[in-house]
Design an enzyme around this catalytic site. Sequence first.
Site, mmCIF file in Angstrom:
data_model
loop_
_atom_site.group_PDB
_atom_site.id
_atom_site.type_symbol
_atom_site.label_atom_id
_atom_site.label_comp_id
_atom_site.label_asym_id
_atom_site.label_seq_id
_atom_site.Cartn_x
_atom_site.Cartn_y
_atom_site.Cartn_z
ATOM 1 N N GLU A 102 -4.628 -9.590 2.655
ATOM 2 C CA GLU A 102 -5.599 -9.102 3.936
ATOM 3 C C GLU A 102 -6.810 -9.944 3.617
ATOM 4 O O GLU A 102 -7.191 -10.771 5.031
ATOM 5 C CB GLU A 102 -5.014 -7.957 3.630
ATOM 6 N N GLU A 129 0.855 -1.298 0.002
ATOM 7 C CA GLU A 129 -0.059 -0.509 -0.196
ATOM 8 C C GLU A 129 0.886 1.193 -0.063
ATOM 9 O O GLU A 129 0.608 2.563 -0.574
ATOM 10 C CB GLU A 129 -1.193 0.078 0.757
#
Length: 721
Positions: A142, A120
């Site tokens: 995730e 990210e």
Amino acid sequence: MTEKNMIGWDQDADGIVTLTMDDPDASANTMNELFGTSLAATIDRLEKDKDSFTGVVITSAKKTFFAGGNLQMLMAVKPEDAKEFTERVDLMKSYFRRLETLGKPVVAAINGAALGGGYEIALACHHRVLQDVKGAEVGLPEVTLGLLPGGGGVTRTVRLLGIQSALLNVLLQGQRHKPAKALELGLVDEIASDRDDLLAKAKAWAKANPAAVQPWDVKGYKIPGGTPSSPAFAANLPAFPSNLKKQLKGAPMPAPRNIMAAAVEGAQVDIDTATKIETRYLFDVASGQVSTNMIKAFFFDLQAINKGGSRPDGYQPWTSKKVLVLGAGMMGAGIAYSAARSGIEVVLKDVSLEAAEKGKAYSEKILGKAVSRGQLTQEKADEVLARITPTDKAADGAGADLIVEAVFESADLKKKVFAEVEHVVAPDALLGSNTSTLPITGLAEGVRRQADFIGIHFFSPVDKMPLVEIIAGEKTSDAAVAKAVDFTLQIKKTPIVVNDSRGFFTSRVIGTFINEAVAMVGEGVAPSSIEQATTQAGYPVGALALMDELTFTLPRKIREETKAAVEAAGGKWTPHPAEVVLDKLIDEYDRKGRSTGAGFYDYVDGKKAGLWPGLKDAFKSGTAEIPFQDMQERMLFAEALETVKCFDEGVLRTIPDANIGSIFGIGFPPWTGGVIQYINQYEGGLTGFAGRAKELADRYGERFNPPQSLVEKAERGESYE
Ligand code: NAD
């Protein structure tokens, strides 16, 4: 005194600032408090000194680029933490936004793995260069922890790749992509060969693009492939949730649904609103029980196992160089492949050379597929194949440091083949059997070195199934257990260690789950409801379909052997209501499971063709109704209670082994975090679980009564830790 900052600042003669992330207190960089304060200070300085530099390169001084979020913190998030959690996440994301709107080029120089939060950070840069180094991979895994990429991962991958590609290639399955694939998908822009090349490429790009901005900050930008407001895309949209539903089969997994919602809703608004939407969906999953269960299992339990948690202490690390696989059937062929793929020489022996060569051909097939998919070069595939020597001669096993026996499931045959090769292999070779049902202590009586005899139980298909159940017999030494653990890790599989018992841990526990489903057929419950209850509980396939795969005569044989053993020891055999159902199908209807073309299902040309309509008459199907929750909990509780008994009897040694073994080996629903975590997380904890077990015992039979150890643990207010 200046505050501690884990982000180093180094400006070169061309005015490029290299920011190097290096947490002084940890071996990897993570999103901890220090990172938060360091990032804040760094962004402030970048904005303040903007006129004094020309571009920014972000890299790391660790082996990996950045490890990701703080999982301990995420596990602890509760519904009442909404405000504080949302503010904290949004603050972190505001730094990323300030970075990408700095007005200077920002390049991620990714020097190793960048997963989750790490990727990210890279997404908030204008350009991504990935070093092709061992362990280098990027992705947003995730979802595999019951979470969603809430650090801008959903919002930016959607803008970078388009909704469809982001969901399918990155978000919904959490794939980790190696450099070549990452480049192909557009997750990175360039590949570098080494660190110097990495920094050179990153700096060169920054110099060449002094006015870099993110594509989504350019006026007129459109999300690739369209958004729900474009007609072509809108026509496809209804298929999204229905495909997801099919994939999840109704299992209670909130993360994929939230990811899809965040992606689709976020695509229809500006980036700042989209990141806020993303935070809300992240909080929803982070504050729920499923992510806690999954983080515990797939991160902490797995880490404990891979660090050798079940390996006896005090033994030197061991690596196998040559393994003799006995039996080149379905299992032997797969075991040979896994070992050869990890660099071990394999002698694959069967009764004839032809049979052994057929076993080797299995590796050729798998490797051929990998080559055609671009996952492997032909040269590497040939190297792997060259390591497998098919043979019908025991003498070829000379010098092997490990035997893995996978001949037919017969104690006499197994003893015979060990006697043939025991003197041929290295004098201290580990003697492993892949038996799925025969007690290890008994089999060990066939060899001279009983301390070196051990169960190494693989699951089918071996090349796909990650678990290996290592079984210590009464006389197996700790040194042998340590070697078996090391071998399993060497071939990149996950070892659990158990003590000998009929069916060990995995077969014993899965049997109780299937028995409940079969018993319900006998009670007159509609078989289609049983299958639905199974998959909606999160099991990968219906219990009756699974019973068909295993073949009905096998449990009958095991039952007869077990019954004889129990009675020989002076015990009393308690029949399970499933037994009469299987007996009736075998004896009255000649239905014995898939391999015979007829089981609970009909099969046409070997393919499942619906439940057998005759079940209706045979068992008055559909005449009994059981609450759906009871149907599911009979299966889940049966497995959990049997697992507690495995602990009571000393079959299981550690809780991570139970949790991971149940998910990886026998399809216990992943959302639970494993069979023991299922008990911990049951509403009301152990007390709630024990109470519900008693309720099921009153309704369906004494076998659901909670073991004394569990009741006592509940009374002490404890959970399984
Ligand atoms: P299989 O029938 O496919 O293969 C057995 C092989 O052993 C055959 O190729 C046979 O020719 C060979 N063989 C027989 N006698 C031999 C001898 N004297 N020397 C060398 N080879 C000999 O069986 P499988 O499914 O591969 O199972 C093998 C073992 O693995 C069994 O003990 C089984 O219980 C166990 N196991 C099976 C599974 C499964 O799902 N099939 C899972 C775990 C463990």
